[in-house]
Design a protein around this motif. Structure first.
Motif, PDB file in Angstrom:
ATOM      1  N   TYR A 214      11.377 -69.412 -44.114  1.00 36.55           N
ATOM      2  CA  TYR A 214      11.424 -68.709 -45.363  1.00 36.55           C
ATOM      3  C   TYR A 214      10.812 -69.523 -46.619  1.00 36.55           C
ATOM      4  O   TYR A 214      11.147 -70.513 -46.435  1.00 36.55           O
ATOM      5  CB  TYR A 214      12.740 -68.377 -45.715  1.00 36.55           C
ATOM      6  CG  TYR A 214      12.744 -67.265 -46.691  1.00 36.55           C
ATOM      7  CD1 TYR A 214      12.449 -66.072 -46.601  1.00 36.55           C
ATOM      8  CD2 TYR A 214      13.254 -67.926 -48.008  1.00 36.55           C
ATOM      9  CE1 TYR A 214      12.510 -65.271 -47.762  1.00 36.55           C
ATOM     10  CE2 TYR A 214      13.182 -67.014 -49.359  1.00 36.55           C
ATOM     11  CZ  TYR A 214      12.983 -65.402 -49.073  1.00 36.55           C
ATOM     12  OH  TYR A 214      12.829 -64.778 -50.001  1.00 36.55           O
ATOM     13  N   THR A 215       9.819 -68.848 -47.309  1.00 39.08           N
ATOM     14  CA  THR A 215       9.262 -69.375 -48.347  1.00 39.08           C
ATOM     15  C   THR A 215       9.813 -69.045 -49.535  1.00 39.08           C
ATOM     16  O   THR A 215       9.893 -67.965 -50.055  1.00 39.08           O
ATOM     17  CB  THR A 215       7.715 -69.233 -48.309  1.00 39.08           C
ATOM     18  OG1 THR A 215       6.992 -69.652 -47.216  1.00 39.08           O
ATOM     19  CG2 THR A 215       7.074 -69.920 -49.510  1.00 39.08           C
ATOM     20  N   LEU A 216      10.426 -69.841 -50.210  1.00 38.96           N
ATOM     21  CA  LEU A 216      11.166 -69.363 -51.428  1.00 38.96           C
ATOM     22  C   LEU A 216      10.494 -70.273 -52.783  1.00 38.96           C
ATOM     23  O   LEU A 216      10.434 -71.400 -52.861  1.00 38.96           O
ATOM     24  CB  LEU A 216      12.514 -69.937 -51.482  1.00 38.96           C
ATOM     25  CG  LEU A 216      13.330 -69.908 -52.944  1.00 38.96           C
ATOM     26  CD1 LEU A 216      13.498 -68.251 -53.361  1.00 38.96           C
ATOM     27  CD2 LEU A 216      14.913 -70.488 -52.817  1.00 38.96           C
ATOM     28  N   GLN A 225      11.184 -74.667 -48.754  1.00 42.07           N
ATOM     29  CA  GLN A 225      11.001 -73.995 -47.199  1.00 42.07           C
ATOM     30  C   GLN A 225      12.126 -74.419 -46.209  1.00 42.07           C
ATOM     31  O   GLN A 225      12.089 -75.472 -45.632  1.00 42.07           O
ATOM     32  CB  GLN A 225       9.646 -74.322 -46.820  1.00 42.07           C
ATOM     33  CG  GLN A 225       9.210 -73.339 -45.770  1.00 42.07           C
ATOM     34  CD  GLN A 225       7.773 -73.426 -45.356  1.00 42.07           C
ATOM     35  OE1 GLN A 225       7.398 -74.580 -45.315  1.00 42.07           O
ATOM     36  NE2 GLN A 225       7.104 -72.418 -44.964  1.00 42.07           N
TER      37      GLN A 225
END
Length: 302
Positions: A214-216, A225
């Motif tokens: 997931y890319t935050l 990440q």
């Protein structure tokens, strides 16, 4: 008895007739006056309502004033609105594209020596049909612990998902071997990037790998990440130190700073663990079944 003359009789008769006509007229006038007095508030209310309606309608009446008519469209107007298109001068996006990404190029320092790891992916093709290349590996103390390469054909089945099929070749550990591979990859709800691939090898060996990240985006350049990866084996493979079931698990958290979209150094922490018979094979070789390390690396694409 005295008899009246005809003149007074005529005068009396005239007065009687006048009074008889005047009394109903007076009564009618008085009745109308009472009605007028009673209906006065209602008439005033209607008058005020009519005045308000006329006041509200006044702007509409003013806006409805006639305007200058729109002139007719001429040939010059049409030519200016729809100029001739020079198709040779237009730049179209090419149908064939490519992208090469190294998600992880990292290093760390451990008790057994320094280590390095890589994980990269590349694709070549169109929006619906692509050739995918995937590779990952790890070195510790100058020795390559694992390395593989996958060559897959990918077909888009939805705007967010591809079905892939091809081969995977393991260079190490042990003797090199090749697997048939089939799986899916894409973006799940809530923007999780997911890859799930099954591998079929010799002697009925079946394995699988599931990876999710997931890319935050914390700021425009600072990105966090998280990543989770699980390895599964259908049967024991002692020659390669792999046991049946969930053989391995990895969780990582990396924080990168995008100097540019194509280049981003990062730091992170990674935890690895093996289970079951795989943990037993590790202990037999004098290795720990779990490991936590701090890493530093770079992510780049072109």
């Amino acid at each position: 008895m005295k008899t009246l003359s005809p003149a007074p009789l005529h005068l009396a008769s005239a007065l009687a007739l006048a009074l008889g006509a005047a009394v109903p007229a007076f009564a009618q006038h008085h009745d109308h006056a009472q009605h007028a007095t009673t209906d006065a508030p209602e008439r005033d209310e209607h008058a005020q309502h009519d005045h308000a309606a006329m006041s509200q309608a006044a702007p509409a009446m003013e806006s409805a004033a006639p305007r200058e008519p729109i002139p007719a469209i001429t040939a010059d107007d049409l030519a200016a609105a729809f100029p001739a298109i020079d198709h040779h001068a237009m730049q179209h996006a090419p149908a064939f594209n490519h992208k090469v990404t190294f998600n992880r190029l990292e290093a760390w320092d451990a008790d057994e020596g320094t280590g390095q790891a890589w994980e990269g992916i590349a694709w070549f093709g169109t929006d619906t049909d692509r050739l995918w290349l995937r590779s990952e590996g790890e070195r510790v103390g100058g020795h390559t612990e694992s390395a593989d390469l996958e060559v897959l054909y990918g077909r888009s089945v939805s705007p967010w998902w591809d079905v892939v099929a091809g081969v995977r070749h393991d260079f190490t550990p042990g003797d090199a071997r090749t697997w048939a591979a089939v799986g899916v990859q894409g973006m799940a709800p809530y923007r999780f990037e997911v890859s799930a691939t099954a591998y079929i090898g010799e002697d009925g060996r079946v394995a699988a790998n599931v990876e999710a990240e997931y890319t935050l985006r914390i700021t425009n350049r600072l990105v966090l990440q998280p990543l989770v990866e699980v390895d599964i084996a259908a049967k024991d493979d002692p020659d390669y130190g792999i046991g049946r079931g969930v053989s391995g698990f990895e969780a990582g958290l990396r924080l990168r700073y995008e100097i540019g979209r194509r280049f981003a150094p990062y730091v992170g922490v990674v935890h690895e663990r093996v289970f079951g018979d795989t943990a037993g094979y590790r202990r037999a070789d004098g290795e720990s079944p779990r490991d936590t390390r701090v890493v530093a690396g770079v992510r780049l694409w072109f």
